[in-house]
Design a protein around this motif. Sequence first.
Motif, PDB file in Angstrom:
ATOM      1  N   GLN A 134      50.875  40.711  44.073  1.00 30.99           N
ATOM      2  CA  GLN A 134      51.369  40.594  45.111  1.00 30.99           C
ATOM      3  C   GLN A 134      51.834  41.577  46.089  1.00 30.99           C
ATOM      4  O   GLN A 134      51.951  41.464  47.208  1.00 30.99           O
ATOM      5  CB  GLN A 134      52.352  39.615  45.296  1.00 30.99           C
ATOM      6  CG  GLN A 134      53.694  40.128  44.773  1.00 30.99           C
ATOM      7  CD  GLN A 134      54.497  39.187  44.673  1.00 30.99           C
ATOM      8  OE1 GLN A 134      54.517  37.827  44.766  1.00 30.99           O
ATOM      9  NE2 GLN A 134      56.006  39.398  44.378  1.00 30.99           N
ATOM     10  N   ARG A 135      51.842  42.819  45.349  1.00 32.72           N
ATOM     11  CA  ARG A 135      52.178  43.871  46.355  1.00 32.72           C
ATOM     12  C   ARG A 135      51.127  45.119  46.775  1.00 32.72           C
ATOM     13  O   ARG A 135      51.385  46.171  47.405  1.00 32.72           O
ATOM     14  CB  ARG A 135      53.395  44.937  45.439  1.00 32.72           C
ATOM     15  CG  ARG A 135      54.549  43.965  45.086  1.00 32.72           C
ATOM     16  CD  ARG A 135      55.770  44.608  44.635  1.00 32.72           C
ATOM     17  NE  ARG A 135      56.071  46.153  44.985  1.00 32.72           N
ATOM     18  CZ  ARG A 135      56.837  46.837  44.242  1.00 32.72           C
ATOM     19  NH1 ARG A 135      57.171  46.392  43.092  1.00 32.72           N
ATOM     20  NH2 ARG A 135      57.147  48.075  44.698  1.00 32.72           N
ATOM     21  N   LEU A 136      49.939  44.643  46.558  1.00 27.05           N
ATOM     22  CA  LEU A 136      48.833  45.074  46.836  1.00 27.05           C
ATOM     23  C   LEU A 136      48.271  44.384  48.339  1.00 27.05           C
ATOM     24  O   LEU A 136      48.910  43.307  48.450  1.00 27.05           O
ATOM     25  CB  LEU A 136      47.379  44.736  45.890  1.00 27.05           C
ATOM     26  CG  LEU A 136      47.621  45.366  44.516  1.00 27.05           C
ATOM     27  CD1 LEU A 136      46.601  44.904  43.577  1.00 27.05           C
ATOM     28  CD2 LEU A 136      47.923  46.780  44.413  1.00 27.05           C
ATOM     29  N   GLN A 137      47.374  45.240  48.908  1.00 25.80           N
ATOM     30  CA  GLN A 137      46.967  44.762  50.159  1.00 25.80           C
ATOM     31  C   GLN A 137      46.093  43.716  50.017  1.00 25.80           C
ATOM     32  O   GLN A 137      46.190  42.427  50.793  1.00 25.80           O
ATOM     33  CB  GLN A 137      46.064  45.893  51.058  1.00 25.80           C
ATOM     34  CG  GLN A 137      45.723  45.504  52.317  1.00 25.80           C
ATOM     35  CD  GLN A 137      44.715  46.494  53.053  1.00 25.80           C
ATOM     36  OE1 GLN A 137      44.929  47.908  52.559  1.00 25.80           O
ATOM     37  NE2 GLN A 137      44.122  46.347  53.756  1.00 25.80           N
ATOM     38  N   LYS A 138      45.109  43.500  48.988  1.00 20.36           N
ATOM     39  CA  LYS A 138      44.559  42.325  48.716  1.00 20.36           C
ATOM     40  C   LYS A 138      43.921  42.636  47.241  1.00 20.36           C
ATOM     41  O   LYS A 138      43.818  43.577  46.651  1.00 20.36           O
ATOM     42  CB  LYS A 138      43.358  41.993  49.692  1.00 20.36           C
ATOM     43  CG  LYS A 138      41.951  43.065  49.621  1.00 20.36           C
ATOM     44  CD  LYS A 138      41.042  42.717  50.503  1.00 20.36           C
ATOM     45  CE  LYS A 138      40.042  43.491  50.509  1.00 20.36           C
ATOM     46  NZ  LYS A 138      38.708  43.029  51.348  1.00 20.36           N
TER      47      LYS A 138
END
Length: 188
Positions: free
Chosen positions: A172-176
């Motif tokens: 969830q801390r990634l862009q996608k």
Amino acid sequence: MLRKLLVLGIFAGTSASIPIFFQANPHLVDGLLQSTDASPPAAAKAEPQVNLASVPDKPATPMPLGRQVLVNADKRGHFTSQFKLNGRQIDGMIDTGATLVAINASTARRIGISLNPSDFNRQVNTANGSIKAAVVTVDRLQIGRISVDDVQAMVLDDKALQVNLIGMSFLQRLQKYQVQDGALLLVQ
């Protein structure tokens, strides 16, 4: 006059698509720029080919694409790869059903997290039933060129968790992140 407008329109459309192409394929543009450097022959600098149809026998080394990583599915269709937790290399499986990153006690010791029996004070529900876990923070979790600091994780007994799971506290801390053509694309 119509010919000039048509040529101008083609030129404007092509010019507008260059930034979009660069954002979608930074590794290709970097490869073109590097090929103009005075360096070893192009044959020695060939880009590795991404073969999405290949299925690795063991966790694969992720294929970095700038701030993107492509993880191929294994024979079972799971996305397994090599990760670095606190600088130490571990094998893990990306699990979108896991709320947190989940590591076993052996992995926790190997990455420098020491726990006492009293630290296992959280009750968690797993596919195999309810078990005690310790909640910790991993200083840094990396896959390829993607790196996330201060990732919440839980530590389970070695018997309860044979495969380290990379869960949503990282994803969830990634862009996608998305599945495309049988591979998982992670973008930071």
